[in-house]
Design a protein around this motif. Sequence first.
Motif, short mmCIF file in Angstrom:
data_model
loop_
_atom_site.label_atom_id
_atom_site.label_comp_id
_atom_site.label_asym_id
_atom_site.label_seq_id
_atom_site.Cartn_x
_atom_site.Cartn_y
_atom_site.Cartn_z
N PHE A 1 64.96 50.09 1.02
CA PHE A 1 66.12 50.73 0.46
C PHE A 1 67.32 50.07 0.50
CE2 PHE A 1 63.36 52.63 3.54
CZ PHE A 1 62.30 53.89 2.64
N PRO A 2 68.61 50.60 -0.40
CA PRO A 2 69.60 49.90 -0.49
C PRO A 2 70.75 50.82 0.33
CG PRO A 2 69.37 51.63 -2.35
CD PRO A 2 67.75 51.14 -1.67
N PRO A 3 72.03 50.47 0.85
CA PRO A 3 72.96 50.84 1.30
C PRO A 3 73.09 52.26 0.70
CG PRO A 3 73.75 48.77 1.04
CD PRO A 3 72.19 49.13 0.55
N GLY A 4 73.03 53.40 1.67
CA GLY A 4 73.53 54.69 0.90
C GLY A 4 72.71 55.24 1.12
N PHE A 5 71.38 54.84 0.66
CA PHE A 5 69.92 55.80 0.40
C PHE A 5 70.00 57.21 1.66
CE2 PHE A 5 65.73 56.83 0.86
CZ PHE A 5 65.22 56.26 -0.76
N ARG A 6 68.90 57.77 1.23
CA ARG A 6 68.54 58.64 2.13
C ARG A 6 68.03 59.79 1.36
NH1 ARG A 6 74.80 61.22 1.97
NH2 ARG A 6 74.23 59.13 2.35
N MET A 7 67.26 60.14 2.21
CA MET A 7 65.66 61.50 1.12
C MET A 7 65.36 62.73 2.25
SD MET A 7 62.42 58.73 1.50
CE MET A 7 62.54 57.85 3.60
N THR A 8 65.05 63.33 2.35
CA THR A 8 63.99 64.27 2.83
C THR A 8 62.39 64.72 2.77
OG1 THR A 8 64.76 66.58 1.49
CG2 THR A 8 66.00 65.40 3.05
N VAL A 9 62.42 65.04 2.96
CA VAL A 9 60.86 65.46 3.34
C VAL A 9 60.17 66.70 3.89
CG1 VAL A 9 60.08 64.16 5.34
CG2 VAL A 9 58.34 64.63 3.34
N GLY A 10 59.81 67.70 3.32
CA GLY A 10 59.44 69.37 3.61
C GLY A 10 60.64 69.62 3.62
N SER A 11 60.16 71.23 3.37
CA SER A 11 61.12 72.20 3.34
C SER A 11 60.87 73.70 3.83
CB SER A 11 61.10 73.04 1.83
OG SER A 11 61.74 74.05 1.56
N TRP B 1 60.27 54.88 -5.00
CA TRP B 1 61.76 55.26 -5.99
C TRP B 1 61.40 55.10 -7.05
CZ3 TRP B 1 65.54 51.20 -5.56
CH2 TRP B 1 67.24 51.81 -5.34
N ASN B 2 62.71 55.90 -7.03
CA ASN B 2 62.69 55.94 -9.29
C ASN B 2 64.06 54.06 -9.41
OD1 ASN B 2 65.57 55.80 -8.67
ND2 ASN B 2 65.12 58.67 -9.85
N GLY B 3 63.62 53.37 -8.95
CA GLY B 3 65.05 52.89 -7.81
C GLY B 3 66.02 52.50 -8.88
N LYS B 4 66.72 53.94 -8.93
CA LYS B 4 68.03 54.14 -9.19
C LYS B 4 69.06 54.83 -8.23
CE LYS B 4 66.41 56.53 -13.03
NZ LYS B 4 66.15 56.80 -14.42
N ASP B 5 68.58 56.01 -7.91
CA ASP B 5 69.44 56.64 -7.09
C ASP B 5 69.25 57.33 -6.12
OD1 ASP B 5 70.16 58.37 -9.71
OD2 ASP B 5 67.70 58.87 -9.75
N LEU B 6 70.30 56.57 -4.89
CA LEU B 6 70.45 56.91 -4.03
C LEU B 6 70.09 58.20 -3.34
CD1 LEU B 6 73.47 54.61 -3.44
CD2 LEU B 6 71.21 53.75 -3.75
N ASP B 7 70.26 59.62 -4.15
CA ASP B 7 69.54 60.74 -3.85
C ASP B 7 70.00 60.88 -5.00
OD1 ASP B 7 69.47 62.62 -2.26
OD2 ASP B 7 71.73 63.10 -1.16
N SER B 8 69.70 62.85 -4.75
CA SER B 8 69.12 63.48 -6.26
C SER B 8 68.98 64.85 -5.41
CB SER B 8 67.44 63.55 -5.90
OG SER B 8 66.63 63.90 -5.33
N PRO B 9 69.78 65.84 -6.07
CA PRO B 9 69.91 66.71 -6.45
C PRO B 9 69.14 67.90 -4.62
CG PRO B 9 70.83 66.79 -8.35
CD PRO B 9 69.88 65.53 -7.64
N ASP C 1 65.07 65.13 7.52
CA ASP C 1 65.96 63.96 6.77
C ASP C 1 66.15 62.40 7.88
OD1 ASP C 1 67.09 66.53 7.15
OD2 ASP C 1 68.21 66.01 6.05
N TYR C 2 66.26 60.96 6.55
CA TYR C 2 66.38 60.19 6.41
C TYR C 2 67.91 59.06 6.29
CZ TYR C 2 65.09 55.05 6.09
OH TYR C 2 65.37 53.61 6.05
N MET C 3 68.73 58.94 7.13
CA MET C 3 69.47 58.19 5.89
C MET C 3 69.78 56.71 6.49
SD MET C 3 74.00 58.74 5.75
CE MET C 3 73.46 60.19 5.58
N PHE C 4 69.74 55.82 5.21
CA PHE C 4 69.41 54.51 5.79
C PHE C 4 70.84 53.82 6.25
CE2 PHE C 4 70.04 50.04 4.41
CZ PHE C 4 68.74 49.36 4.64
N GLY C 5 70.20 52.50 6.89
CA GLY C 5 71.81 52.37 7.64
C GLY C 5 71.29 51.11 8.60
N TRP C 6 70.69 49.84 7.12
CA TRP C 6 69.75 48.95 8.89
C TRP C 6 71.27 47.85 8.25
CZ3 TRP C 6 65.44 46.70 11.80
CH2 TRP C 6 65.07 47.75 11.87
N LYS C 7 71.42 46.96 8.57
CA LYS C 7 72.13 45.80 8.86
C LYS C 7 71.95 44.68 7.58
CE LYS C 7 75.15 45.54 12.90
NZ LYS C 7 75.94 44.74 13.89
N GLY C 8 72.12 44.34 6.94
CA GLY C 8 72.25 43.14 5.88
C GLY C 8 70.41 43.38 5.17
#
Length: 333
Positions: free
Chosen positions: A139-149, A197-205, A275-282
């Motif tokens: 994942f790139p920096p700033g990436f986030r996603m959720t699963v379920g609702s 991943w769609n390869g473009k968006d760090l998040d979606s609505p 919920d997931y928010m990516f934050g690995w170093k380098g």
Amino acid sequence: MKWITARALALVVPVQAGLRFQCSTLTIQRLDPVVQPGSNPSAHVHHIVGGNAFNATMEGDVSTRATCTTCEFPEDLSNYWTAALYFKHQNGSYHRVPVIPVNPGNLDGYSGTVGGITVYYTQNDLIRDTIAQNPVKTFPPGFRMTVGSPTNTGAPHVGLRYQCLSVGGGRGREMPDFPTTPCAGGIFVTNHFPACWNGKDLDSPDHQSHMYNTITMDGFVAAPACPASHPVRMPQVTYETVWDTSKFNSMWPSGAPNPFVWSFEGVNGKGTHADYMFGWKGDALQRAMNKSECFYDGCGSLQKQQMATANKCTVKDMVGEVTDGWLDKLPGM
């Protein structure tokens, strides 16, 4: 997801790398920087693990702001969270259910986890002969996603499952909803994220459309190739959480409906989400995913910290409300 031990999994898919590690609880409060950024408080209580950059608003590369993590790998400053679980008494009051480690006491020498979640990053959704053509990209920096609702009351979501635990930790069959009878050793919950991943968006609505799930059954199984709309194969992220419901079993009258609810008053277990928010170093995570024939141990590229060190990582209470003990209503309700 049918349970497979790390050792067995490594034997089944020897050409694939994977991480399995413990994270102690960081905080339990009503914040959600993915679904409700900037809201303090958010709609319902969450159980959160990971880096101490966690806050009501989190933008950009969180690894540059966190200084510690409750996870075993100090280079992982990501955040992982789910709704908190509550017991609803027949008198209408609520009590938060505590979390216990998936493997209490010891896990490959790293003991001392407090509450928390077990996290996986694997390549196990890949068909072996497609790895070379479509290698895992992290994942790139700033990436986030959720699963379920929390609003889901229909068909169960793929990969979101419950299991009853015995006193000794044995796991029963997987279920798409809450158990209908008491579980002697607690309730085991799995949250399995999509991996394309769609390869473009760090998040979606909706925090999900930028990802795509190619599996149609549960577990770490071989999956079809990613579709053209979401061509980038990411690591498969999975959470496992054990809720210690055993102490409330004596208050569950024989024959009565399930008394456990999610913090959004979710009596329907199909509303479980994460919920997931990516934050690995380098490139730390990418280095691990580039390896093969290893599982859990960091793949020779990652160092671990003792959980006694991880447990010193904290964040302040930013909401300032009571979330535990007997409550007349759920926080935010």
